[in-house]
Design a protein around this motif. Structure first.
Motif, PDB file in Angstrom:
ATOM      1  N   UNK A 174     -26.783  -1.892 -12.036  1.00 22.66           N
ATOM      2  CA  UNK A 174     -25.534  -1.424 -12.607  1.00 22.66           C
ATOM      3  C   UNK A 174     -24.606  -2.620 -12.621  1.00 22.66           C
ATOM      4  N   UNK A 175     -23.644  -2.583 -13.523  1.00 22.01           N
ATOM      5  CA  UNK A 175     -22.799  -3.755 -13.661  1.00 22.01           C
ATOM      6  C   UNK A 175     -21.355  -3.385 -13.882  1.00 22.01           C
ATOM      7  N   UNK A 222     -33.177  -0.587 -10.818  1.00 14.86           N
ATOM      8  CA  UNK A 222     -31.935  -0.200 -11.490  1.00 14.86           C
ATOM      9  C   UNK A 222     -30.933  -1.309 -11.256  1.00 14.86           C
ATOM     10  N   UNK A 280     -20.085  -8.502 -11.891  1.00  9.59           N
ATOM     11  CA  UNK A 280     -20.838  -8.101 -10.706  1.00  9.59           C
ATOM     12  C   UNK A 280     -22.002  -7.177 -11.067  1.00  9.59           C
ATOM     13  N   UNK A 281     -23.126  -7.372 -10.378  1.00  7.94           N
ATOM     14  CA  UNK A 281     -24.268  -6.478 -10.546  1.00  7.94           C
ATOM     15  C   UNK A 281     -24.681  -5.879  -9.207  1.00  7.94           C
ATOM     16  N   UNK A 282     -25.212  -4.669  -9.277  1.00  2.49           N
ATOM     17  CA  UNK A 282     -25.934  -4.087  -8.144  1.00  2.49           C
ATOM     18  C   UNK A 282     -27.410  -4.052  -8.512  1.00  2.49           C
ATOM     19  N   UNK A 283     -28.265  -3.981  -7.499  1.00  2.00           N
ATOM     20  CA  UNK A 283     -29.704  -3.876  -7.756  1.00  2.00           C
ATOM     21  C   UNK A 283     -30.301  -2.828  -6.839  1.00  2.00           C
ATOM     22  N   UNK A 284     -30.921  -1.816  -7.418  1.00  2.00           N
ATOM     23  CA  UNK A 284     -31.612  -0.788  -6.642  1.00  2.00           C
ATOM     24  C   UNK A 284     -33.106  -0.881  -6.930  1.00  2.00           C
ATOM     25  N   UNK A 312     -24.495  -6.097  -4.320  1.00  2.00           N
ATOM     26  CA  UNK A 312     -24.878  -4.980  -3.460  1.00  2.00           C
ATOM     27  C   UNK A 312     -26.241  -4.463  -3.913  1.00  2.00           C
ATOM     28  N   UNK A 313     -26.994  -3.913  -2.989  1.00  2.00           N
ATOM     29  CA  UNK A 313     -28.338  -3.486  -3.354  1.00  2.00           C
ATOM     30  C   UNK A 313     -28.875  -2.388  -2.470  1.00  2.00           C
TER      31      UNK A 313
END
Lengths: 354, 354
Positions: free
Chosen positions: B163-164, B161, B108-112, B144-145
């Motif tokens: 995160x994973x 950014x 899973x990754x998030x992206x900001x 999620x972002x």
């Protein structure tokens, strides 16, 4: 701006002392980056899992964990220090709260710093110190991080991204789509403090006020609510866009109507005055230590009781009701007995409040 | 700069068409933010877990998972588009690779996003499209972002950014402190391509070269290596600071010496010429699709064989050996038969290459 320790008062470690500000090389992945990690980040965030220079932290999950909450937020607040807090506290509280709103127990945070060349090292040190304290008091570990540096003029001192991982208890179901007609809408205290505190110290806007940001970690409060009743349907923290954005999102996602009672809304006098002065609707002003709880009507009193016994919920109030009328819309009974529509804010009246 | 589709060629969704660029309100958490999420991010990253407007994504863990890898990186690369990629691919590959280097299966990754006011929407659309493709081909879900907007002049188009989160197989132990005397040091291909590709399109530096970035997700390659042998001690991706920084870190953390064989180092002719021209040591130039593997000597041939059968490892080579001499130091046998010390780079000779 909060008083910062002078550079020579701050316990700036020796290898960093020949710089008074961030240089491009601090983001280069070489020995300057290593200095920053070893002498500034690692001492502040020290814990067994912190992977100070590695690619990833490796984390042991609590036994039986099967569901994770995962959240990310970037913080670009201006100014970096403000009445009641700094970007450091906000960066920890904001992500802890996003995890808590999913009902999760927040466990681990990452921190990604984008620093502007020239940022005074004592400002960074103070931000990191406050992040560390906020993390400790929220009971989360900061386990992995990253630092980039951008040229002077291409940033704004310091941007921080935090991402967070928490464990969601088995069986728990919360979400903005789960509000039901008849549900009570609760809030844990006064609205608008954060946005007004920021506004009061914004360049060109400075005005005298006693308002300080409400920034706080809400995971303890959420744990108390969930221990009191299984009948919680929605938890949200009304940050950007304020209570108005949060309630509109719930109304839209749950396809229900929401009727607020403006008489019941806790608002401080100073916030009310500032909102009148600047033509702001307090419902659209950001909070950083508030939650909106949508709970079954029968459970409302028990939850209010829990909230009011917690230091972060002493002024908790029931502020509205979910209805089956006008699905998707939020309205308010005004103080003078009328009704007004509370629309979804278009953008943010006060940009960069988190 | 890669050719971008014209705004009217890009499938810009209707509600976004009246803006040609990002405005402050896109970061305000209100309906403008919702437009961006609904019409740009959500369609690009569509998956069952994506929490388009929520506070956190809630994720089901694979059965039996007990250890997580968790990683974060902010990407501030300039320019946003470059030969062989963009900030979009780099933001996905970089974090996927950090998880893979811990031996984890990235999930899973998030992206900001921190967007600068005025960023053309078609640039953002193209970046997001590339992120989406990179995530799909790496087998990770962006779940999620967050989007923030800063005023024109306070950013640089787009910072991202990611995160994973990944799952680490039971029993697996990898780390920069685990290199042992006698171990072989392998790399999966040519070094320096990414840094030179960026340099070639940097303002004021433009020069003709056929070099393109090596940006790639390495999790498939890592899975192949770990399937071949249990005798892998260290995996690292030599990004900022290049192979020199990676090997120095391993030497220091494992308290071993490392001797490189410069004759064995795979380097493209164009990269070599560019490094000569600009006085750069290719060992300090960044890579975005390379890994350094430290493996038991007996396992080296089997791992090399695995690497060379993978599209990302065709030019894999054994480039050095771990010794018990000069713990903490990295040296190289040069092409002309001498020996030189390879120090930890101080910073980055080419800032903002990721």
């Amino acid at each position: 701006m909060s008083k910062l320790p002078r550079f020579d008062e701050w316990t700036c470690p020796l290898p960093l002392r020949h710089h008074t500000g961030i240089v491009m090389g601090h983001g280069g992945g070489g020995s300057l980056t290593a200095d920053l990690v070893e002498h500034l980040f690692a001492p502040a965030f020290r814990n067994d899992t912190l992977d100070a220079m590695g690619d990833s932290a490796v984390l042991e999950l609590p036994a039986g964990a099967t569901r994770l909450a995962f959240s990310t937020d970037s913080y670009v607040i201006r100014p970096l220090f403000f009445p009641g807090g700094s970007i450091g506290e906000i960066a920890v509280h904001g992500t802890v709260n996003d995890l808590a709103m999913a009902g999760a127990q927040p466990l681990f945070l990452s921190a990604g710093f984008i620093l502007e060349e020239g940022l005074p090292l004592d400002h960074l040190g103070e931000i990191v110190r406050r992040m560390s304290e906020a993390a400790r008091s929220a009971g989360v570990l900061l386990v992995t991080g990253d630092t980039k540096v951008v040229e002077k003029g291409h940033g704004d001192g310091c941007y921080i991204n935090t991402s967070g991982v928490g464990v969601v208890p088995a069986g728990l179901k919360l979400g903005p789509h789960l509000a039901r007609p008849g549900d009570a809408i609760l809030i844990n205290g006064r609205i608008g403090d954060h946005g007004i505190a920021i506004l009061s110290v914004r360049e060109g806007m400075e005005f005298e006020t006693a308002v300080v940001s409400d920034t706080a970690a809400l995971n303890g409060l959420v744990a108390a609510i969930l221990a009191a009743t299984p009948d919680v349907h929605v938890l949200r923290d009304p940050t950007r866009g304020g209570v108005a954005a949060t309630l509109n999102e719930i109304a839209s996602r749950s396809q229900v109507g929401i009727v607020l009672d403006e008489n019941a809304l806790p608002i401080g006098g100073d916030v009310e005055s500032a909102c009148e002065l600047f033509g702001l609707d307090p419902l659209t002003v950001a909070n950083e230590g508030k939650l909106v709880a949508v709970v079954a009507s029968e459970a409302a009193d028990a939850v209010l009781d829990q909230l009011r016994h917690h230091p972060l919920g002493r002024e908790a109030a029931r502020i509205g009701t979910v209805t089956d009328q006008h699905p998707g819309l939020v309205s308010a009974r005004t103080k003078i007995g009328g009704t007004r529509l509370i629309p979804m804010p278009l953008g943010e009246q006060l940009p960069r409040i988190c």
